[in-house]
Design a protein around this motif. Structure first.
Motif, PDB file in Angstrom:
ATOM      1  N   ASP A 170       0.831  -1.203   0.000  1.00  0.00           N
ATOM      2  CA  ASP A 170       0.000   0.000   0.000  1.00  0.00           C
ATOM      3  C   ASP A 170       0.865   1.252   0.000  1.00  0.00           C
ATOM      4  O   ASP A 170       0.522   2.260  -0.625  1.00  0.00           O
ATOM      5  N   ARG A 171       1.995   1.200   0.702  1.00  0.00           N
ATOM      6  CA  ARG A 171       2.881   2.364   0.759  1.00  0.00           C
ATOM      7  C   ARG A 171       3.508   2.633  -0.613  1.00  0.00           C
ATOM      8  O   ARG A 171       3.672   3.792  -0.998  1.00  0.00           O
ATOM      9  N   VAL A 172       3.833   1.563  -1.325  1.00  0.00           N
ATOM     10  CA  VAL A 172       4.352   1.742  -2.686  1.00  0.00           C
ATOM     11  C   VAL A 172       3.297   2.394  -3.564  1.00  0.00           C
ATOM     12  O   VAL A 172       3.587   3.305  -4.350  1.00  0.00           O
ATOM     13  N   GLN A 173       2.056   1.962  -3.450  1.00  0.00           N
ATOM     14  CA  GLN A 173       0.980   2.535  -4.253  1.00  0.00           C
ATOM     15  C   GLN A 173       0.715   3.995  -3.905  1.00  0.00           C
ATOM     16  O   GLN A 173       0.248   4.764  -4.748  1.00  0.00           O
ATOM     17  N   GLN A 174       1.069   4.379  -2.676  1.00  0.00           N
ATOM     18  CA  GLN A 174       0.922   5.777  -2.268  1.00  0.00           C
ATOM     19  C   GLN A 174       2.113   6.630  -2.699  1.00  0.00           C
ATOM     20  O   GLN A 174       2.060   7.860  -2.599  1.00  0.00           O
ATOM     21  N   GLY A 175       3.197   5.978  -3.166  1.00  0.00           N
ATOM     22  CA  GLY A 175       4.323   6.741  -3.681  1.00  0.00           C
ATOM     23  C   GLY A 175       5.584   6.685  -2.852  1.00  0.00           C
ATOM     24  O   GLY A 175       6.456   7.543  -2.978  1.00  0.00           O
ATOM     25  N   LEU A 176       5.712   5.657  -2.012  1.00  0.00           N
ATOM     26  CA  LEU A 176       6.889   5.501  -1.158  1.00  0.00           C
ATOM     27  C   LEU A 176       7.638   4.245  -1.587  1.00  0.00           C
ATOM     28  O   LEU A 176       7.084   3.152  -1.581  1.00  0.00           O
ATOM     29  N   SER A 177       8.903   4.387  -1.981  1.00  0.00           N
ATOM     30  CA  SER A 177       9.634   3.247  -2.526  1.00  0.00           C
ATOM     31  C   SER A 177      11.022   3.146  -1.902  1.00  0.00           C
ATOM     32  O   SER A 177      11.724   4.142  -1.758  1.00  0.00           O
ATOM     33  N   LEU A 178      11.413   1.921  -1.551  1.00  0.00           N
ATOM     34  CA  LEU A 178      12.690   1.642  -0.896  1.00  0.00           C
ATOM     35  C   LEU A 178      13.605   0.839  -1.812  1.00  0.00           C
ATOM     36  O   LEU A 178      13.189  -0.148  -2.419  1.00  0.00           O
ATOM     37  N   VAL A 179      14.871   1.285  -1.911  1.00  0.00           N
ATOM     38  CA  VAL A 179      15.926   0.475  -2.505  1.00  0.00           C
ATOM     39  C   VAL A 179      16.695  -0.121  -1.335  1.00  0.00           C
ATOM     40  O   VAL A 179      17.468   0.579  -0.678  1.00  0.00           O
ATOM     41  N   PRO A 180      16.485  -1.402  -1.031  1.00  0.00           N
ATOM     42  CA  PRO A 180      17.019  -1.960   0.210  1.00  0.00           C
ATOM     43  C   PRO A 180      18.515  -2.225   0.148  1.00  0.00           C
ATOM     44  O   PRO A 180      19.101  -2.365  -0.926  1.00  0.00           O
ATOM     45  N   GLU A 181      19.114  -2.273   1.325  1.00  0.00           N
ATOM     46  CA  GLU A 181      20.513  -2.688   1.425  1.00  0.00           C
ATOM     47  C   GLU A 181      20.642  -4.106   0.867  1.00  0.00           C
ATOM     48  O   GLU A 181      19.823  -4.980   1.155  1.00  0.00           O
ATOM     49  N   GLY A 182      21.651  -4.325   0.029  1.00  0.00           N
ATOM     50  CA  GLY A 182      21.819  -5.643  -0.579  1.00  0.00           C
ATOM     51  C   GLY A 182      21.052  -5.815  -1.873  1.00  0.00           C
ATOM     52  O   GLY A 182      21.083  -6.879  -2.479  1.00  0.00           O
ATOM     53  N   ARG A 183      20.297  -4.778  -2.284  1.00  0.00           N
ATOM     54  CA  ARG A 183      19.595  -4.698  -3.579  1.00  0.00           C
ATOM     55  C   ARG A 183      18.384  -5.612  -3.688  1.00  0.00           C
ATOM     56  O   ARG A 183      17.378  -5.253  -4.257  1.00  0.00           O
ATOM     57  N   ARG A 184      18.483  -6.854  -3.210  1.00  0.00           N
ATOM     58  CA  ARG A 184      17.333  -7.777  -3.184  1.00  0.00           C
ATOM     59  C   ARG A 184      16.697  -7.969  -4.551  1.00  0.00           C
ATOM     60  O   ARG A 184      15.478  -7.912  -4.719  1.00  0.00           O
ATOM     61  N   LEU A 185      17.518  -8.229  -5.536  1.00  0.00           N
ATOM     62  CA  LEU A 185      17.008  -8.533  -6.874  1.00  0.00           C
ATOM     63  C   LEU A 185      16.643 -10.003  -6.987  1.00  0.00           C
ATOM     64  O   LEU A 185      17.089 -10.834  -6.208  1.00  0.00           O
ATOM     65  N   PHE A 186      15.843 -10.329  -7.995  1.00  0.00           N
ATOM     66  CA  PHE A 186      15.542 -11.727  -8.301  1.00  0.00           C
ATOM     67  C   PHE A 186      16.626 -12.216  -9.256  1.00  0.00           C
ATOM     68  O   PHE A 186      16.626 -11.869 -10.441  1.00  0.00           O
ATOM     69  N   SER A 187      17.540 -13.002  -8.735  1.00  0.00           N
ATOM     70  CA  SER A 187      18.776 -13.321  -9.460  1.00  0.00           C
ATOM     71  C   SER A 187      18.549 -14.113 -10.739  1.00  0.00           C
ATOM     72  O   SER A 187      19.339 -14.008 -11.679  1.00  0.00           O
ATOM     73  N   GLU A 188      17.480 -14.915 -10.813  1.00  0.00           N
ATOM     74  CA  GLU A 188      17.221 -15.725 -11.996  1.00  0.00           C
ATOM     75  C   GLU A 188      16.380 -14.993 -13.040  1.00  0.00           C
ATOM     76  O   GLU A 188      16.075 -15.554 -14.089  1.00  0.00           O
ATOM     77  N   MET A 189      16.008 -13.769 -12.724  1.00  0.00           N
ATOM     78  CA  MET A 189      15.256 -12.956 -13.680  1.00  0.00           C
ATOM     79  C   MET A 189      16.196 -11.954 -14.332  1.00  0.00           C
ATOM     80  O   MET A 189      17.222 -11.589 -13.773  1.00  0.00           O
ATOM     81  N   THR A 190      15.859 -11.523 -15.527  1.00  0.00           N
ATOM     82  CA  THR A 190      16.706 -10.575 -16.256  1.00  0.00           C
ATOM     83  C   THR A 190      16.551  -9.174 -15.666  1.00  0.00           C
ATOM     84  O   THR A 190      15.643  -8.905 -14.862  1.00  0.00           O
TER      85      THR A 190
END
Length: 239
Positions: A72-92
């Motif tokens: 809900d916070r993302v939909q309101q306009g609040l976005s976090l780039v977390p420590e460690g990036r937290r990407l999906f490694s098997e996705m492009t």
């Protein structure tokens, strides 16, 4: 834009953030500074909804979000780039970026603009995230957050593990966000860079704010004293 009142965030009985109050105005660029264990990442994760708030109140754009889920916070306009990036490694790269679009917020950020902002990603857009360099991963993580068209962007440990050259490239890219008036809170261990980039410096120690000043009104020496606890808090001394 953001208001925190007497926040308390805990891991079990350990109070990682203690009775913390903070106001962030629209368009502000804030550098959050402090030693390891000071509570910086805990505070940012609590603001983003990745950690529960034990007590206190949190508001974003005049709406109370203290116990709102992170989506809900993302939909309101609040976005976090977390420590460690937290990407999906098997996705492009492209697939990771498109995940940021699932919030369906309207705005100028789309995949073409992200690639314009981070040109080092263009040739590798179909490479899996797990094969990327640290700089490419950080750019992808920031790009994914921007795809949600945030009003406030939170960057945790922007330069962690990156070479000075790559850090320069990342900061050159997010400079466009500052120029566009995006509200930014970033954790940065490099004091000189933090002071140069941000308009306001906030230093935490043992879960509390011990310094909160405009960067034009402070200096490296004063921030270092606060960092090591050599200066008493003025903002929260009463607590």
């Amino acid at each position: 834009m953001l208001s925190a009142k007497h926040l308390d965030v805990r891991y079990g009985q350990f109070r990682a953030v203690r009775d913390l109050s903070l106001d962030v105005k629209q368009g502000e660029i804030i550098a959050l500074i402090g030693a390891n264990g000071a509570g910086k990442s805990t505070l940012l994760r609590a603001i983003a909804g990745a950690l529960p708030i034990y007590s206190g109140e949190l508001s974003f754009k005049d709406s109370r979000i203290t116990h709102s889920p992170s989506c809900d916070r993302v939909q309101q306009g609040l976005s976090l780039v977390p420590e460690g990036r937290r990407l999906f490694s098997e996705m492009t790269i492209e697939e990771n970026l498109l995940l940021g679009k699932t919030s369906n917020r309207q705005g100028d950020w789309n995949i073409d603009r992200v690639f314009e902002t981070f040109p080092n990603l263009v040739k590798r857009r179909h490479a899996k995230a797990g094969s990327l360099s640290g700089g490419e991963q950080q750019a992808t993580a920031i790009g994914r957050a921007l795809m949600s068209n945030p009003d406030m962007l939170i960057l945790d440990e922007v330069s962690l593990g990156l070479s000075p050259l790559v850090v320069d490239q990342v900061y050159d890219s997010i400079e466009t966000l500052r120029e566009a008036g995006t509200t930014i809170i970033l954790v940065e261990q490099a004091l000189d860079r933090a002071i140069a980039f941000a308009k306001r410096a906030i230093c935490m120690l043992e879960g509390r704010i011990v310094l909160d000043k405009l960067t034009a009104e402070t200096n490296r020496h004063e921030i270092t004293d606060a960092y090591f606890g050599l200066q008493k808090s003025t903002a929260q001394e009463a607590s």
